[in-house]
Every structure is written in structure tokens, then in C-alpha cells.
Design a protein around this motif. Sequence first.
Motif, PDB file in Angstrom:
ATOM      1  N   ALA A 267       0.852  -1.186   0.000  1.00  0.00           N
ATOM      2  CA  ALA A 267       0.000   0.000   0.000  1.00  0.00           C
ATOM      3  C   ALA A 267       0.893   1.243   0.000  1.00  0.00           C
ATOM      4  O   ALA A 267       1.974   1.237   0.585  1.00  0.00           O
ATOM      5  CB  ALA A 267      -0.910   0.002   1.226  1.00  0.00           C
ATOM      6  N   ARG A 268       0.420   2.289  -0.666  1.00  0.00           N
ATOM      7  CA  ARG A 268       1.172   3.549  -0.794  1.00  0.00           C
ATOM      8  C   ARG A 268       0.522   4.598   0.098  1.00  0.00           C
ATOM      9  O   ARG A 268      -0.688   4.818   0.040  1.00  0.00           O
ATOM     10  CB  ARG A 268       1.141   3.975  -2.256  1.00  0.00           C
ATOM     11  CG  ARG A 268       1.824   5.274  -2.549  1.00  0.00           C
ATOM     12  CD  ARG A 268       1.889   5.540  -4.025  1.00  0.00           C
ATOM     13  NE  ARG A 268       0.557   5.598  -4.630  1.00  0.00           N
ATOM     14  CZ  ARG A 268       0.341   5.702  -5.938  1.00  0.00           C
ATOM     15  NH1 ARG A 268       1.345   5.738  -6.774  1.00  0.00           N
ATOM     16  NH2 ARG A 268      -0.883   5.752  -6.409  1.00  0.00           N
ATOM     17  N   HIS A 269       1.358   5.251   0.927  1.00  0.00           N
ATOM     18  CA  HIS A 269       0.876   6.252   1.881  1.00  0.00           C
ATOM     19  C   HIS A 269       1.745   7.501   1.801  1.00  0.00           C
ATOM     20  O   HIS A 269       2.952   7.412   1.546  1.00  0.00           O
ATOM     21  CB  HIS A 269       0.958   5.711   3.308  1.00  0.00           C
ATOM     22  CG  HIS A 269       0.174   4.471   3.522  1.00  0.00           C
ATOM     23  ND1 HIS A 269      -1.188   4.472   3.719  1.00  0.00           N
ATOM     24  CD2 HIS A 269       0.561   3.173   3.565  1.00  0.00           C
ATOM     25  CE1 HIS A 269      -1.610   3.231   3.875  1.00  0.00           C
ATOM     26  NE2 HIS A 269      -0.571   2.417   3.782  1.00  0.00           N
ATOM     27  N   PRO A 270       1.161   8.679   2.092  1.00  0.00           N
ATOM     28  CA  PRO A 270       1.974   9.896   2.162  1.00  0.00           C
ATOM     29  C   PRO A 270       2.950   9.813   3.342  1.00  0.00           C
ATOM     30  O   PRO A 270       2.606   9.285   4.400  1.00  0.00           O
ATOM     31  CB  PRO A 270       0.956  11.016   2.415  1.00  0.00           C
ATOM     32  CG  PRO A 270      -0.380  10.430   2.156  1.00  0.00           C
ATOM     33  CD  PRO A 270      -0.266   8.951   2.340  1.00  0.00           C
ATOM     34  N   VAL A 271       4.130  10.342   3.137  1.00  0.00           N
ATOM     35  CA  VAL A 271       5.061  10.529   4.246  1.00  0.00           C
ATOM     36  C   VAL A 271       4.671  11.858   4.890  1.00  0.00           C
ATOM     37  O   VAL A 271       4.591  12.884   4.214  1.00  0.00           O
ATOM     38  CB  VAL A 271       6.527  10.547   3.762  1.00  0.00           C
ATOM     39  CG1 VAL A 271       7.474  10.823   4.925  1.00  0.00           C
ATOM     40  CG2 VAL A 271       6.878   9.223   3.074  1.00  0.00           C
ATOM     41  N   ILE A 272       4.386  11.829   6.178  1.00  0.00           N
ATOM     42  CA  ILE A 272       3.888  13.000   6.902  1.00  0.00           C
ATOM     43  C   ILE A 272       4.850  14.179   6.740  1.00  0.00           C
ATOM     44  O   ILE A 272       6.063  14.035   6.913  1.00  0.00           O
ATOM     45  CB  ILE A 272       3.674  12.664   8.389  1.00  0.00           C
ATOM     46  CG1 ILE A 272       2.573  11.600   8.518  1.00  0.00           C
ATOM     47  CG2 ILE A 272       3.324  13.913   9.199  1.00  0.00           C
ATOM     48  CD1 ILE A 272       2.454  10.978   9.894  1.00  0.00           C
ATOM     49  N   GLY A 273       4.293  15.333   6.375  1.00  0.00           N
ATOM     50  CA  GLY A 273       5.078  16.558   6.235  1.00  0.00           C
ATOM     51  C   GLY A 273       5.829  16.685   4.925  1.00  0.00           C
ATOM     52  O   GLY A 273       6.650  17.583   4.775  1.00  0.00           O
ATOM     53  N   THR A 274       5.553  15.783   3.968  1.00  0.00           N
ATOM     54  CA  THR A 274       6.225  15.841   2.671  1.00  0.00           C
ATOM     55  C   THR A 274       5.195  15.725   1.559  1.00  0.00           C
ATOM     56  O   THR A 274       4.006  15.561   1.806  1.00  0.00           O
ATOM     57  CB  THR A 274       7.250  14.692   2.516  1.00  0.00           C
ATOM     58  OG1 THR A 274       6.538  13.472   2.301  1.00  0.00           O
ATOM     59  CG2 THR A 274       8.159  14.567   3.725  1.00  0.00           C
ATOM     60  N   ASP A 275       5.673  15.778   0.327  1.00  0.00           N
ATOM     61  CA  ASP A 275       4.797  15.595  -0.824  1.00  0.00           C
ATOM     62  C   ASP A 275       5.011  14.243  -1.493  1.00  0.00           C
ATOM     63  O   ASP A 275       4.442  13.976  -2.542  1.00  0.00           O
ATOM     64  CB  ASP A 275       5.037  16.710  -1.851  1.00  0.00           C
ATOM     65  CG  ASP A 275       4.527  18.049  -1.354  1.00  0.00           C
ATOM     66  OD1 ASP A 275       3.329  18.130  -1.040  1.00  0.00           O
ATOM     67  OD2 ASP A 275       5.330  18.998  -1.261  1.00  0.00           O
TER      68      ASP A 275
ATOM     69  N   GLY B  12       5.532   6.597   0.583  1.00  0.00           N
ATOM     70  CA  GLY B  12       6.293   5.387   0.862  1.00  0.00           C
ATOM     71  C   GLY B  12       5.345   4.216   0.733  1.00  0.00           C
ATOM     72  O   GLY B  12       4.126   4.378   0.844  1.00  0.00           O
ATOM     73  N   VAL B  13       5.892   3.040   0.472  1.00  0.00           N
ATOM     74  CA  VAL B  13       5.060   1.843   0.438  1.00  0.00           C
ATOM     75  C   VAL B  13       5.463   0.909   1.560  1.00  0.00           C
ATOM     76  O   VAL B  13       6.621   0.897   1.994  1.00  0.00           O
ATOM     77  CB  VAL B  13       5.115   1.084  -0.913  1.00  0.00           C
ATOM     78  CG1 VAL B  13       4.524   1.915  -2.034  1.00  0.00           C
ATOM     79  CG2 VAL B  13       6.504   0.612  -1.248  1.00  0.00           C
ATOM     80  N   ARG B  14       4.465   0.141   2.016  1.00  0.00           N
ATOM     81  CA  ARG B  14       4.708  -0.917   2.987  1.00  0.00           C
ATOM     82  C   ARG B  14       3.791  -2.081   2.657  1.00  0.00           C
ATOM     83  O   ARG B  14       2.770  -1.906   1.975  1.00  0.00           O
ATOM     84  CB  ARG B  14       4.506  -0.421   4.403  1.00  0.00           C
ATOM     85  CG  ARG B  14       3.117   0.033   4.737  1.00  0.00           C
ATOM     86  CD  ARG B  14       3.020   0.435   6.188  1.00  0.00           C
ATOM     87  NE  ARG B  14       1.880   1.309   6.407  1.00  0.00           N
ATOM     88  CZ  ARG B  14       1.776   2.126   7.419  1.00  0.00           C
ATOM     89  NH1 ARG B  14       2.727   2.209   8.314  1.00  0.00           N
ATOM     90  NH2 ARG B  14       0.715   2.885   7.558  1.00  0.00           N
ATOM     91  N   ARG B  15       4.177  -3.246   3.143  1.00  0.00           N
ATOM     92  CA  ARG B  15       3.400  -4.463   2.870  1.00  0.00           C
ATOM     93  C   ARG B  15       1.987  -4.343   3.426  1.00  0.00           C
ATOM     94  O   ARG B  15       1.784  -3.840   4.521  1.00  0.00           O
ATOM     95  CB  ARG B  15       4.053  -5.673   3.524  1.00  0.00           C
ATOM     96  CG  ARG B  15       5.285  -6.133   2.845  1.00  0.00           C
ATOM     97  CD  ARG B  15       5.785  -7.447   3.485  1.00  0.00           C
ATOM     98  NE  ARG B  15       7.058  -7.817   2.946  1.00  0.00           N
ATOM     99  CZ  ARG B  15       7.223  -8.486   1.808  1.00  0.00           C
ATOM    100  NH1 ARG B  15       6.176  -8.867   1.118  1.00  0.00           N
ATOM    101  NH2 ARG B  15       8.430  -8.763   1.370  1.00  0.00           N
TER     102      ARG B  15
END
Length: 136
Positions: free
Chosen positions: A35-43, A46-49
Motif C-alpha cells: 500500500a502507498r501512503h503519504p510521508v507526513i510533512g512531505t509531498d 512510501g510503500v509498505r506491505r
Amino acid sequence: MDHCFTYGSLMCEDIFTAVTGLVLRPEAAVLEGYARHPVIGTDYPGVRRRDGARVPGRLYRNVSPAGVAYLDRFEGDEYRRERLEVTLCDGHTVAAWVYVFDTAQGHRLDAGPWDFEHFLREGKARFLLRHPPAPL
């Protein structure tokens, strides 16, 4: 030569070229089981299982060793480069390098999904101001 699957800012050919010095045509691909999620405070994301999830992205084929080294520097300590299978539009799979968000940094991922179209409309200009292309 290696293949690299991108799912965030590097899906933009201009950013990929600025980072790697390579002019390559990407093709659509999907990373299953992540799954793809925003990195907090950035544009950027990141992905994680995550079972049952899928991440659309772009596959760059035949990335030179120097290009991979540039990507390693660009991604930094937040990501681990892993060789994973990605699925192409025709259903075939290909092994590619994928930069997976480091599990030790997982608290920095927002719970919601990251939206590429939103990045193009609102985040790309900010991203380029914060991360200007490095001289090659």
C-alpha cells in the motif's frame, strides 16, 4: 542493467531524469501486496506491505548501475531497495528494484492513500523547491 519500479515523484519522467541522468520511457506496472501512503510533512509517498493492496506505478527498464546509485542517494535512509515482482499491463511479471519505506520509519507514514494526480496538481512544484535536481 536493472529495472526500477517507481510509485511516487519518480513516476514523473522529468524528476527521474534529473535524479538519474537517464532518459528512459516508463511503462505502467502494479506492485501487488503493498500500500502507498503519504510521508507526513512531505509531498512524496512510501510503500509498505499490506495483503490485498496494490500500488500503481511506472517501470523503468534497463537502468544503469550508475542510475541505481543515484537513486540510492536520492532515496536515502528512509527507504530500503528490494527486488520485487511487478505486474505489467499484459499480465506478465518482471523483477524490479523497489524502494520500500523502512519499517523503522513506519510511524512517519500517514494512514491514508497517496494520490499521484494530487501530487501533480499541488505537490510537484513544492517537491521541486525542496528537492532540486542534484548536479550529475
